[in-house]
Design an enzyme around this catalytic site. Sequence first.
Site, short mmCIF file in Angstrom:
data_model
loop_
_atom_site.label_atom_id
_atom_site.label_comp_id
_atom_site.label_asym_id
_atom_site.label_seq_id
_atom_site.Cartn_x
_atom_site.Cartn_y
_atom_site.Cartn_z
N TYR A 153 0.79 -1.22 0.00
CA TYR A 153 0.00 0.00 0.00
C TYR A 153 0.83 1.28 0.00
CZ TYR A 153 -3.30 -3.51 1.75
OH TYR A 153 -4.06 -4.65 1.92
N ASP A 174 -1.23 -7.51 17.80
CA ASP A 174 -0.11 -7.91 16.94
C ASP A 174 1.22 -7.61 17.63
OD1 ASP A 174 1.12 -9.02 14.74
OD2 ASP A 174 1.06 -7.17 13.55
#
Length: 311
Positions: A46, A163
């Site tokens: 991205y 995460d």
Amino acid sequence: MSVRTIKDSEGKEFIIFNESELYDDNEMGNNLEDFEILQILGKGSYGFVAKVRSLKNKKIYAMKQIDLNQIGTEKEKQLCIGEISLLKDLNHPNINKFYKTIEVGNCLYTFMEFMDNGDISGFINAHKKFKKPVKEEEVWNIILQCMNALDYIHNKKKIIHRDIKPANLFMTNDKIIKLGDFGVSAKMESLKTSIRTGNTFNNTVVGTPFYMSPEMINNEEYGQKSDIFSMGLTFHEICFFSLPYKSIPMNDKITFMKIEVKENKNYYSKQLLNIINNMTDLNPEKRMSAAQIRELVRKEYIKTFLKTSNR
């Protein structure tokens, strides 16, 4: 290397090496033209991450570019936007500091604190390469700083990181640890709302499989103790350059075979290993909270390494 006690934005005291990097400058610039790219640090699907210098105040920042046109799904786009929303509300010396976002066309440019000493993954690999165990005092300090960050996001901000791993824990040259990358993090209220509405958001498998808790990787309901497990794996890897379990596929689930870490008188104390064992317990109910671990580690660190209770 000096150790001192300072306070976070909520008034809670914590131990840190040096706060020289904890600047907050509003004169960094408001346009892309106010920054020069010094180095591309990484590229992704991205966009990219770069080391940049402000032409206004001459300070260094990390700039993350995200091209919204390159994001495939609306859910992924919302995660990117959601991360920025979360970061704006975080202000703690052990959290990678967010400064601002500049939007140009369909691209978002997010400016963060630049970590001049890489991440804990690189720290582990360097010690592993030279077969040099991390000193116990340093391990205790890393745990304390990480628990400062977790206690803050769990109890003050009601956020689950989802995460946590060595690559998302950053380090400055002054050995200040910063928790970063909130790209898949979520507010506890969002998870509760999803449960009430019958949504499966709280069961969504996100993060990095090697560092996921058993409850998350098996698509079961999870909470803040999932972050504790992931952090415990990280601490185990710091000490032993490996993870403390084996995973065996069983039908549609993963069965974790826990390997208890044992006391090694040449390197790590029983007190330290007991904390790591608790954090990596396969039963989330048996794991201590971030606040409990933080206070336990803080007292042990002061008693063992600072030699005084009033510093």
